[in-house]
Design a protein around this motif. Structure first.
Motif, PDB file in Angstrom:
ATOM      1  N   TRP A  97      46.152 101.471  17.137  1.00 41.98           N
ATOM      2  CA  TRP A  97      44.956 102.302  17.269  1.00 41.98           C
ATOM      3  C   TRP A  97      44.386 102.123  18.666  1.00 41.98           C
ATOM      4  O   TRP A  97      44.172 100.995  19.125  1.00 41.98           O
ATOM      5  N   ASN A  98      44.148 103.246  19.347  1.00 43.24           N
ATOM      6  CA  ASN A  98      43.632 103.197  20.725  1.00 43.24           C
ATOM      7  C   ASN A  98      44.501 102.285  21.600  1.00 43.24           C
ATOM      8  O   ASN A  98      44.000 101.538  22.436  1.00 43.24           O
ATOM      9  N   PHE A  99      45.804 102.363  21.368  1.00 41.36           N
ATOM     10  CA  PHE A  99      46.806 101.617  22.132  1.00 41.36           C
ATOM     11  C   PHE A  99      46.559 100.111  22.072  1.00 41.36           C
ATOM     12  O   PHE A  99      46.816  99.383  23.033  1.00 41.36           O
ATOM     13  N   GLY A 100      46.102  99.651  20.912  1.00 41.30           N
ATOM     14  CA  GLY A 100      45.900  98.225  20.714  1.00 41.30           C
ATOM     15  C   GLY A 100      46.091  97.845  19.251  1.00 41.30           C
ATOM     16  O   GLY A 100      46.350  98.682  18.400  1.00 41.30           O
ATOM     17  N   TYR A 101      45.974  96.547  18.981  1.00 42.15           N
ATOM     18  CA  TYR A 101      46.019  96.066  17.604  1.00 42.15           C
ATOM     19  C   TYR A 101      44.791  96.552  16.838  1.00 42.15           C
ATOM     20  O   TYR A 101      43.711  96.689  17.429  1.00 42.15           O
ATOM     21  N   PRO A 102      44.889  96.724  15.529  1.00 40.66           N
ATOM     22  CA  PRO A 102      43.670  96.857  14.725  1.00 40.66           C
ATOM     23  C   PRO A 102      42.824  95.594  14.882  1.00 40.66           C
ATOM     24  O   PRO A 102      43.361  94.496  15.084  1.00 40.66           O
ATOM     25  N   ALA A 103      41.513  95.739  14.772  1.00 39.31           N
ATOM     26  CA  ALA A 103      40.623  94.585  14.937  1.00 39.31           C
ATOM     27  C   ALA A 103      40.982  93.467  13.962  1.00 39.31           C
ATOM     28  O   ALA A 103      40.849  92.278  14.293  1.00 39.31           O
ATOM     29  N   MET A 104      41.446  93.821  12.762  1.00 40.32           N
ATOM     30  CA  MET A 104      41.800  92.818  11.759  1.00 40.32           C
ATOM     31  C   MET A 104      42.920  91.906  12.265  1.00 40.32           C
ATOM     32  O   MET A 104      42.836  90.675  12.149  1.00 40.32           O
ATOM     33  N   LEU A 105      43.965  92.489  12.841  1.00 38.76           N
ATOM     34  CA  LEU A 105      45.081  91.690  13.340  1.00 38.76           C
ATOM     35  C   LEU A 105      44.696  90.933  14.603  1.00 38.76           C
ATOM     36  O   LEU A 105      45.047  89.761  14.774  1.00 38.76           O
ATOM     37  N   LYS A 106      43.959  91.585  15.490  1.00 38.42           N
ATOM     38  CA  LYS A 106      43.503  90.905  16.709  1.00 38.42           C
ATOM     39  C   LYS A 106      42.645  89.693  16.350  1.00 38.42           C
ATOM     40  O   LYS A 106      42.771  88.611  16.944  1.00 38.42           O
ATOM     41  N   GLY A 107      41.778  89.869  15.341  1.00 38.28           N
ATOM     42  CA  GLY A 107      40.938  88.760  14.909  1.00 38.28           C
ATOM     43  C   GLY A 107      41.739  87.626  14.311  1.00 38.28           C
ATOM     44  O   GLY A 107      41.398  86.447  14.493  1.00 38.28           O
ATOM     45  N   PHE A 108      42.824  87.959  13.594  1.00 41.08           N
ATOM     46  CA  PHE A 108      43.692  86.910  13.050  1.00 41.08           C
ATOM     47  C   PHE A 108      44.292  86.096  14.190  1.00 41.08           C
ATOM     48  O   PHE A 108      44.298  84.859  14.149  1.00 41.08           O
ATOM     49  N   LEU A 109      44.794  86.759  15.194  1.00 37.91           N
ATOM     50  CA  LEU A 109      45.386  86.051  16.328  1.00 37.91           C
ATOM     51  C   LEU A 109      44.334  85.211  17.053  1.00 37.91           C
ATOM     52  O   LEU A 109      44.608  84.079  17.463  1.00 37.91           O
ATOM     53  N   ASP A 110      43.127  85.736  17.197  1.00 34.49           N
ATOM     54  CA  ASP A 110      42.067  84.987  17.865  1.00 34.49           C
ATOM     55  C   ASP A 110      41.675  83.737  17.081  1.00 34.49           C
ATOM     56  O   ASP A 110      41.450  82.674  17.658  1.00 34.49           O
ATOM     57  N   ARG A 111      41.591  83.863  15.750  1.00 31.25           N
ATOM     58  CA  ARG A 111      41.038  82.780  14.930  1.00 31.25           C
ATOM     59  C   ARG A 111      42.090  81.800  14.409  1.00 31.25           C
ATOM     60  O   ARG A 111      41.748  80.660  14.084  1.00 31.25           O
ATOM     61  N   VAL A 112      43.348  82.237  14.295  1.00 27.03           N
ATOM     62  CA  VAL A 112      44.378  81.390  13.686  1.00 27.03           C
ATOM     63  C   VAL A 112      45.380  80.863  14.709  1.00 27.03           C
ATOM     64  O   VAL A 112      45.879  79.750  14.583  1.00 27.03           O
ATOM     65  N   PHE A 113      45.674  81.628  15.736  1.00 24.70           N
ATOM     66  CA  PHE A 113      46.575  81.162  16.796  1.00 24.70           C
ATOM     67  C   PHE A 113      45.791  80.260  17.747  1.00 24.70           C
ATOM     68  O   PHE A 113      45.513  80.603  18.886  1.00 24.70           O
ATOM     69  N   LEU A 114      45.465  79.070  17.242  1.00 25.51           N
ATOM     70  CA  LEU A 114      44.544  78.154  17.902  1.00 25.51           C
ATOM     71  C   LEU A 114      45.280  77.098  18.731  1.00 25.51           C
ATOM     72  O   LEU A 114      46.467  76.849  18.512  1.00 25.51           O
ATOM     73  N   PRO A 115      44.567  76.438  19.635  1.00 25.67           N
ATOM     74  CA  PRO A 115      45.135  75.250  20.265  1.00 25.67           C
ATOM     75  C   PRO A 115      45.517  74.231  19.189  1.00 25.67           C
ATOM     76  O   PRO A 115      44.758  73.990  18.250  1.00 25.67           O
ATOM     77  N   GLY A 116      46.702  73.670  19.308  1.00 27.31           N
ATOM     78  CA  GLY A 116      47.199  72.756  18.301  1.00 27.31           C
ATOM     79  C   GLY A 116      47.933  73.440  17.172  1.00 27.31           C
ATOM     80  O   GLY A 116      48.582  72.783  16.352  1.00 27.31           O
ATOM     81  N   VAL A 117      47.825  74.773  17.118  1.00 23.40           N
ATOM     82  CA  VAL A 117      48.533  75.549  16.088  1.00 23.40           C
ATOM     83  C   VAL A 117      49.645  76.359  16.747  1.00 23.40           C
ATOM     84  O   VAL A 117      50.814  76.039  16.612  1.00 23.40           O
ATOM     85  N   SER A 118      49.281  77.395  17.476  1.00 29.14           N
ATOM     86  CA  SER A 118      50.313  78.216  18.107  1.00 29.14           C
ATOM     87  C   SER A 118      50.714  77.678  19.480  1.00 29.14           C
ATOM     88  O   SER A 118      51.801  77.971  19.966  1.00 29.14           O
TER      89      SER A 118
END
Length: 203
Positions: A97-118
């Motif tokens: 959407w609008n040449f980007g991720y949906p906010a839901m997926l972007k938020g997952f990457l922001d909140r779960v792909f953390l230092p010490g995780v990803s």
């Protein structure tokens, strides 16, 4: 003298992250088809529909302040961190959407792909930390044409094949995209569904 048992190269457990709010959409059909294809090859699948599960994609002030506090930074999203760490393969199913991720997926990457995780930080440099993941795939649809996406830099493709790829360093990466979805015929959509199934059964 007996030889040591070999460890199978085939991943056995996949995490499918789906990010579309409409359960009867074509993207939902792609999601279901992806899960079916993976299960058909004998894999176990953690089917994570972010909308259906009510995932909160918004990073709060507390989340941001504790972002670098390993390992306590995982506490607000521990369930998702555990599921990500258990995966041998990661499959993202989402619309562009609008040449980007949906906010839901972007938020997952922001909140779960953390230092010490990803990733880990070594003197300020990102070190991959999801190397258990040996297969990475994205299944996506674009309303616009490939040319329009390229003119905008096609950020979702680059994010999957560069940023997400970097923290996983998988052996195999697939980016399966149906462009010009707004004008796609039923036959073209059926062909893409078939193509997705074939690619996920063999990647």
């Amino acid at each position: 003298m007996t030889s040591a048992p070999t460890v199978p190269d085939e991943p056995q457990h996949a995490l499918v992250l789906a990010a579309h709010p409409v359960p009867d959409s074509f993207n939902a059909a792609l999601h279901a088809h992806a899960v079916e294809a993976l299960q058909g090859r004998g894999w176990t699948v953690d089917d994570c529909d972010l909308y259906a599960e009510g995932f909160n994609p918004v990073m709060s002030e507390a989340d941001r302040r504790g972002y670098h506090d390993v390992p306590d930074n995982t506490v607000p999203v521990q369930n998702y961190v555990d599921r990500l760490r258990a995966a041998d393969a990661l499959i993202l199913v989402f619309p562009v959407w609008n040449f980007g991720y949906p906010a839901m997926l972007k938020g997952f990457l922001d909140r779960v792909f953390l230092p010490g995780v990803s990733f880990k930080l070594d003197d300020g440099k990102v070190v991959p930390n999801l190397t258990r993941i040996r297969r990475l795939a994205a299944v996506t649809t674009y309303g616009g044409t490939r040319v329009r996406a390229m003119m905008c830099g096609d950020p979702p493709r680059k994010c999957v094949t560069r940023a997400v790829w970097h923290v996983c360093r998988p052996r195999t990466t697939k980016y399966l995209a149906l462009y010009d979805m707004n004008r796609a015929s039923d036959a073209k959509r059926r062909h893409f569904l078939t193509h997705v199934g074939e690619q996920l059964r063999t990647f």
